[in-house]
Motif scaffolding. Structure first.
Motif, PDB file in Angstrom:
ATOM      1  N   GLY A 161       0.695  -1.184  -0.109  1.00 25.44           N
ATOM      2  CA  GLY A 161      -0.088   0.251  -0.127  1.00 25.44           C
ATOM      3  C   GLY A 161       0.836   1.330  -0.228  1.00 25.44           C
ATOM      4  O   GLY A 161       2.016   1.175   0.321  1.00 25.44           O
ATOM      5  N   GLU A 162       0.289   2.259  -0.252  1.00 26.22           N
ATOM      6  CA  GLU A 162       0.989   3.710  -0.344  1.00 26.22           C
ATOM      7  C   GLU A 162       1.011   4.355   1.018  1.00 26.22           C
ATOM      8  O   GLU A 162       1.919   4.983   1.278  1.00 26.22           O
ATOM      9  CB  GLU A 162       0.312   4.641  -1.190  1.00 26.22           C
ATOM     10  N   PRO A 166       6.368   2.847   3.406  1.00 27.91           N
ATOM     11  CA  PRO A 166       7.094   2.489   2.262  1.00 27.91           C
ATOM     12  C   PRO A 166       8.116   3.434   1.763  1.00 27.91           C
ATOM     13  O   PRO A 166       8.005   4.761   2.011  1.00 27.91           O
ATOM     14  CB  PRO A 166       5.851   2.375   1.318  1.00 27.91           C
ATOM     15  N   LEU A 167       9.300   2.699   1.282  1.00 17.24           N
ATOM     16  CA  LEU A 167      10.405   3.554   0.532  1.00 17.24           C
ATOM     17  C   LEU A 167       9.955   3.766  -1.006  1.00 17.24           C
ATOM     18  O   LEU A 167       9.916   2.807  -1.675  1.00 17.24           O
ATOM     19  CB  LEU A 167      11.723   2.992   0.667  1.00 17.24           C
ATOM     20  N   CYS A 168       9.416   4.705  -1.336  1.00 15.59           N
ATOM     21  CA  CYS A 168       8.932   4.856  -2.747  1.00 15.59           C
ATOM     22  C   CYS A 168       9.756   5.600  -3.752  1.00 15.59           C
ATOM     23  O   CYS A 168      10.011   6.929  -3.278  1.00 15.59           O
ATOM     24  CB  CYS A 168       7.383   5.669  -2.472  1.00 15.59           C
ATOM     25  N   THR A 169      10.304   5.069  -4.685  1.00 18.23           N
ATOM     26  CA  THR A 169      10.900   5.662  -5.628  1.00 18.23           C
ATOM     27  C   THR A 169      10.326   6.855  -6.403  1.00 18.23           C
ATOM     28  O   THR A 169       9.128   6.828  -6.516  1.00 18.23           O
ATOM     29  CB  THR A 169      11.629   4.755  -6.491  1.00 18.23           C
ATOM     30  N   GLY A 209      10.874  -1.037  -0.190  1.00 17.90           N
ATOM     31  CA  GLY A 209      11.162  -1.421   0.898  1.00 17.90           C
ATOM     32  C   GLY A 209      10.386  -0.558   2.005  1.00 17.90           C
ATOM     33  O   GLY A 209       9.395   0.254   1.789  1.00 17.90           O
ATOM     34  N   THR A 210      10.942  -0.501   3.268  1.00  9.34           N
ATOM     35  CA  THR A 210      10.318   0.438   4.245  1.00  9.34           C
ATOM     36  C   THR A 210      11.394   1.046   5.212  1.00  9.34           C
ATOM     37  O   THR A 210      12.397   0.351   5.485  1.00  9.34           O
ATOM     38  CB  THR A 210       9.210  -0.552   5.141  1.00  9.34           C
ATOM     39  N   LEU A 211      11.198   2.025   5.786  1.00  9.25           N
ATOM     40  CA  LEU A 211      11.603   2.449   7.174  1.00  9.25           C
ATOM     41  C   LEU A 211      10.596   2.209   8.131  1.00  9.25           C
ATOM     42  O   LEU A 211       9.611   2.677   8.289  1.00  9.25           O
ATOM     43  CB  LEU A 211      11.797   3.893   7.122  1.00  9.25           C
ATOM     44  N   CYS A 212      11.127   1.151   9.250  1.00  6.90           N
ATOM     45  CA  CYS A 212      10.078   0.499  10.076  1.00  6.90           C
ATOM     46  C   CYS A 212      10.544   0.646  11.508  1.00  6.90           C
ATOM     47  O   CYS A 212      11.825   0.633  11.771  1.00  6.90           O
ATOM     48  CB  CYS A 212       9.645  -0.707   9.756  1.00  6.90           C
ATOM     49  N   VAL A 213       9.737   0.871  12.402  1.00  7.78           N
ATOM     50  CA  VAL A 213      10.114   0.986  13.800  1.00  7.78           C
ATOM     51  C   VAL A 213       9.222  -0.195  14.655  1.00  7.78           C
ATOM     52  O   VAL A 213       8.137  -0.523  14.196  1.00  7.78           O
ATOM     53  CB  VAL A 213       9.685   2.192  14.623  1.00  7.78           C
ATOM     54  N   ILE A 214      10.131  -0.886  15.610  1.00 12.36           N
ATOM     55  CA  ILE A 214       9.253  -2.100  16.188  1.00 12.36           C
ATOM     56  C   ILE A 214       9.352  -1.841  17.602  1.00 12.36           C
ATOM     57  O   ILE A 214      10.253  -1.510  18.077  1.00 12.36           O
ATOM     58  CB  ILE A 214      10.014  -3.258  15.755  1.00 12.36           C
ATOM     59  N   ASP A 215       8.419  -2.603  18.349  1.00 13.02           N
ATOM     60  CA  ASP A 215       8.432  -2.536  19.966  1.00 13.02           C
ATOM     61  C   ASP A 215       7.954  -3.906  20.240  1.00 13.02           C
ATOM     62  O   ASP A 215       7.389  -4.716  19.587  1.00 13.02           O
ATOM     63  CB  ASP A 215       7.731  -1.563  20.578  1.00 13.02           C
ATOM     64  N   HIS A 216       8.337  -4.356  21.664  1.00  9.64           N
ATOM     65  CA  HIS A 216       7.781  -5.482  22.301  1.00  9.64           C
ATOM     66  C   HIS A 216       6.617  -5.640  22.779  1.00  9.64           C
ATOM     67  O   HIS A 216       6.220  -6.432  23.604  1.00  9.64           O
ATOM     68  CB  HIS A 216       9.173  -5.943  22.998  1.00  9.64           C
ATOM     69  N   VAL A 258      15.248   7.561   0.786  1.00  5.63           N
ATOM     70  CA  VAL A 258      15.210   7.377  -0.865  1.00  5.63           C
ATOM     71  C   VAL A 258      15.965   8.277  -1.579  1.00  5.63           C
ATOM     72  O   VAL A 258      16.638   8.402  -2.392  1.00  5.63           O
ATOM     73  CB  VAL A 258      13.688   7.679  -1.226  1.00  5.63           C
ATOM     74  N   LEU A 259      16.164   9.568  -0.707  1.00  7.77           N
ATOM     75  CA  LEU A 259      17.064  10.649  -1.248  1.00  7.77           C
ATOM     76  C   LEU A 259      18.555  10.168  -1.241  1.00  7.77           C
ATOM     77  O   LEU A 259      19.297  10.467  -2.275  1.00  7.77           O
ATOM     78  CB  LEU A 259      16.954  11.926  -0.305  1.00  7.77           C
ATOM     79  N   GLN A 260      18.936   9.461  -0.064  1.00  5.96           N
ATOM     80  CA  GLN A 260      20.316   9.221  -0.283  1.00  5.96           C
ATOM     81  C   GLN A 260      20.410   7.984  -1.234  1.00  5.96           C
ATOM     82  O   GLN A 260      21.554   7.828  -1.702  1.00  5.96           O
ATOM     83  CB  GLN A 260      20.440   8.181   1.418  1.00  5.96           C
ATOM     84  N   LEU A 261      19.412   6.932  -1.290  1.00 10.15           N
ATOM     85  CA  LEU A 261      19.718   6.063  -2.570  1.00 10.15           C
ATOM     86  C   LEU A 261      19.592   6.741  -3.876  1.00 10.15           C
ATOM     87  O   LEU A 261      20.393   6.370  -4.708  1.00 10.15           O
ATOM     88  CB  LEU A 261      18.260   5.160  -2.424  1.00 10.15           C
ATOM     89  N   GLU A 262      18.808   7.899  -4.119  1.00  8.80           N
ATOM     90  CA  GLU A 262      18.848   8.547  -5.413  1.00  8.80           C
ATOM     91  C   GLU A 262      20.326   9.274  -5.528  1.00  8.80           C
ATOM     92  O   GLU A 262      20.861   9.398  -6.652  1.00  8.80           O
ATOM     93  CB  GLU A 262      17.884   9.439  -5.347  1.00  8.80           C
ATOM     94  N   LEU A 263      20.778   9.902  -4.618  1.00  9.64           N
ATOM     95  CA  LEU A 263      22.137  10.287  -4.525  1.00  9.64           C
ATOM     96  C   LEU A 263      23.079   9.503  -4.791  1.00  9.64           C
ATOM     97  O   LEU A 263      23.953   9.666  -5.770  1.00  9.64           O
ATOM     98  CB  LEU A 263      22.551  11.187  -3.101  1.00  9.64           C
TER      99      LEU A 263
END
Length: 231
Positions: free
Chosen positions: A82-83, A116-119, A126-133, A154-159
């Motif tokens: 999903g977006e 979501p990491l959207c190009t 992929g994603t930037l995700c956070v997780i907890d217990h 995504v900006l880092q990947l594009e650079l």
């Protein structure tokens, strides 16, 4: 529940591979982002997860030791369908995840939020995700901050992608600046096999370019004197 596969999956995988980031070494610019994500969301785990064909691989990770897991058990593989961000308050009560080994065993995921990491071409790689217990909620401000950090990934990947392209172009220019045999009369170029050809053919053999042709004013006057010059 096993994640579904998007209809444009092959194109998505090609977009991911185009960044040439899979299985690369850790980088401070990405590690800074996951560190900020844990602090902004007050969670012990944050990941930059890239969803490959059969696995999810972590470009950066805080709070876990493994560098990848199977795509079949990946929360992020669901998130890229999903977006909007995928937020799971308590995975133990979610029918999609309650039997997932990442929930029932270490790292014992309970809360998950993945952006979501959207190009630029619209592929969610992929994603930037956070997780907890433990169960939790994110505030609107925390979720917006997580989305902003995902855009920075995504900006880092594009650079990096543009930098690699520029480096390749400069290398090709170095080749062309070397001694190139050029005919003094027709300006043809001799290739490495000793055959003479046009400038266009030589350049295309060293780079992926196409040419359009025209006639300059001087050549128009010399070869087509009957054609009146443009105003």
């Amino acid at each position: 529940m096993r994640p579904t596969v998007a209809p444009r999956e092959q194109a998505r995988l090609e977009a991911l591979k185009g960044y040439r980031v899979l299985d690369t070494a850790p980088e401070q610019s990405y590690d800074d982002i996951t560190l900020l994500a844990t602090q902004l969301c007050s969670v012990p785990i944050a990941l930059i997860s890239l969803v490959d064909a059969e696995r999810q691989w972590f470009k950066s990770r805080v709070g876990v030791d493994v560098s990848e897991t199977s795509r079949d058990v990946s929360f992020c593989a669901h998130a890229i369908q999903g977006e909007e961000p995928l937020v799971v308050r308590d995975a133990r009560e979610d029918e999609r995840f309650r039997d997932n080994p990442l929930v029932t065993r270490a790292p014992h995921i309970v809360f998950y939020a993945g952006v979501p990491l959207c190009t630029p071409d619209g592929f969610r790689i992929g994603t930037l995700c956070v997780i907890d217990h433990q169960p939790r909620d994110l505030s609107d401000a925390q979720l917006r901050s997580l989305e902003a950090l995902a855009r920075q990934v995504v900006l880092q990947l594009e650079l990096k992608r543009v930098s690699d392209q520029l480096a390749g172009a400069l290398q090709r220019i170095d080749v062309m600046e070397a001694l190139i045999p050029i005919c003094s009369y027709c300006k043809g170029i001799r290739n490495d096999e000793g055959y003479w050809g046009t400038v266009e053919a030589f350049i295309k053999s060293h780079d992926n370019v196409e040419f359009s042709h025209g006639v300059c004013e001087a050549c128009m006057a010399k070869h087509f004197p009957e054609v009146p010059p443009l105003p």
